[in-house]
Write a protein that holds these residues in place. Structure first.
Motif, PDB file in Angstrom:
ATOM      1  N   CYS A  51       0.827  -1.210   0.000  1.00 28.08           N
ATOM      2  CA  CYS A  51       0.000   0.000   0.000  1.00 28.08           C
ATOM      3  C   CYS A  51       0.858   1.256   0.000  1.00 28.08           C
ATOM      4  O   CYS A  51       0.576   2.210  -0.714  1.00 28.08           O
ATOM      5  CB  CYS A  51      -0.932  -0.016   1.206  1.00 28.08           C
ATOM      6  SG  CYS A  51      -2.104   1.348   1.239  1.00 28.08           S
ATOM      7  N   PRO A  56      -2.964   1.955  -2.945  1.00 28.18           N
ATOM      8  CA  PRO A  56      -4.013   1.135  -2.335  1.00 28.18           C
ATOM      9  C   PRO A  56      -4.532   0.017  -3.234  1.00 28.18           C
ATOM     10  O   PRO A  56      -5.103  -0.952  -2.754  1.00 28.18           O
ATOM     11  CB  PRO A  56      -5.120   2.138  -2.014  1.00 28.18           C
ATOM     12  CG  PRO A  56      -4.846   3.312  -2.864  1.00 28.18           C
ATOM     13  CD  PRO A  56      -3.376   3.344  -3.120  1.00 28.18           C
ATOM     14  N   ALA A  59      -2.859  -3.166  -2.251  1.00 25.71           N
ATOM     15  CA  ALA A  59      -3.389  -3.658  -0.982  1.00 25.71           C
ATOM     16  C   ALA A  59      -4.728  -4.365  -1.195  1.00 25.71           C
ATOM     17  O   ALA A  59      -4.993  -5.399  -0.571  1.00 25.71           O
ATOM     18  CB  ALA A  59      -3.542  -2.506   0.003  1.00 25.71           C
ATOM     19  N   VAL A  60      -5.540  -3.834  -2.087  1.00 31.43           N
ATOM     20  CA  VAL A  60      -6.822  -4.478  -2.378  1.00 31.43           C
ATOM     21  C   VAL A  60      -6.594  -5.838  -3.050  1.00 31.43           C
ATOM     22  O   VAL A  60      -7.278  -6.809  -2.745  1.00 31.43           O
ATOM     23  CB  VAL A  60      -7.692  -3.556  -3.268  1.00 31.43           C
ATOM     24  CG1 VAL A  60      -8.914  -4.285  -3.792  1.00 31.43           C
ATOM     25  CG2 VAL A  60      -8.103  -2.319  -2.493  1.00 31.43           C
TER      26      VAL A  60
END
Length: 103
Positions: A51, A56, A59-60
């Motif tokens: 992240c 992000p 990270a997802v």
């Protein structure tokens, strides 16, 4: 499989087997996480590192990978006749355990 013996140490192989007693005993979700502390920390470090460095979206994707592996383990355990609680604990423990195979 009898529901009385479903949520036992037989389904989740905890690190060093020092968190449970000698025979099959009921365990809590906290014990599952405490027994899998190293893989939980590694998943979180990779998630945070991805992240911070890449954004992000990474990270997802990493979180989605964890969820996909968890759901696969949950479905396999349910199809083999385990209870929902046993399937949940076993799926979490299984993902954390199998993710450490390379280390």
């Amino acid at each position: 499989m009898a529901s009385a013996s479903c949520v036992t140490r037989n389904h989740i192989d905890l690190w060093n087997e020092r968190f449970l007693g000698e025979g099959p005993v009921p365990i809590s979700f906290g014990i599952v996480l405490r027994g899998s502390l190293l893989p939980v920390i590694i998943w979180l470090v990779v998630l945070v590192f991805g992240c911070v460095i890449y954004g992000p979206v990474v990270a997802v994707v990493i979180g989605g990978l964890f969820v996909a592996l968890f759901l696969a383990g949950f479905v396999f355990r349910r199809r083999s006749g385990h209870s929902i609680k046993c399937s949940f604990y076993g799926a979490v423990g299984g993902v954390l355990d199998k993710s450490m195979l390379g280390l």
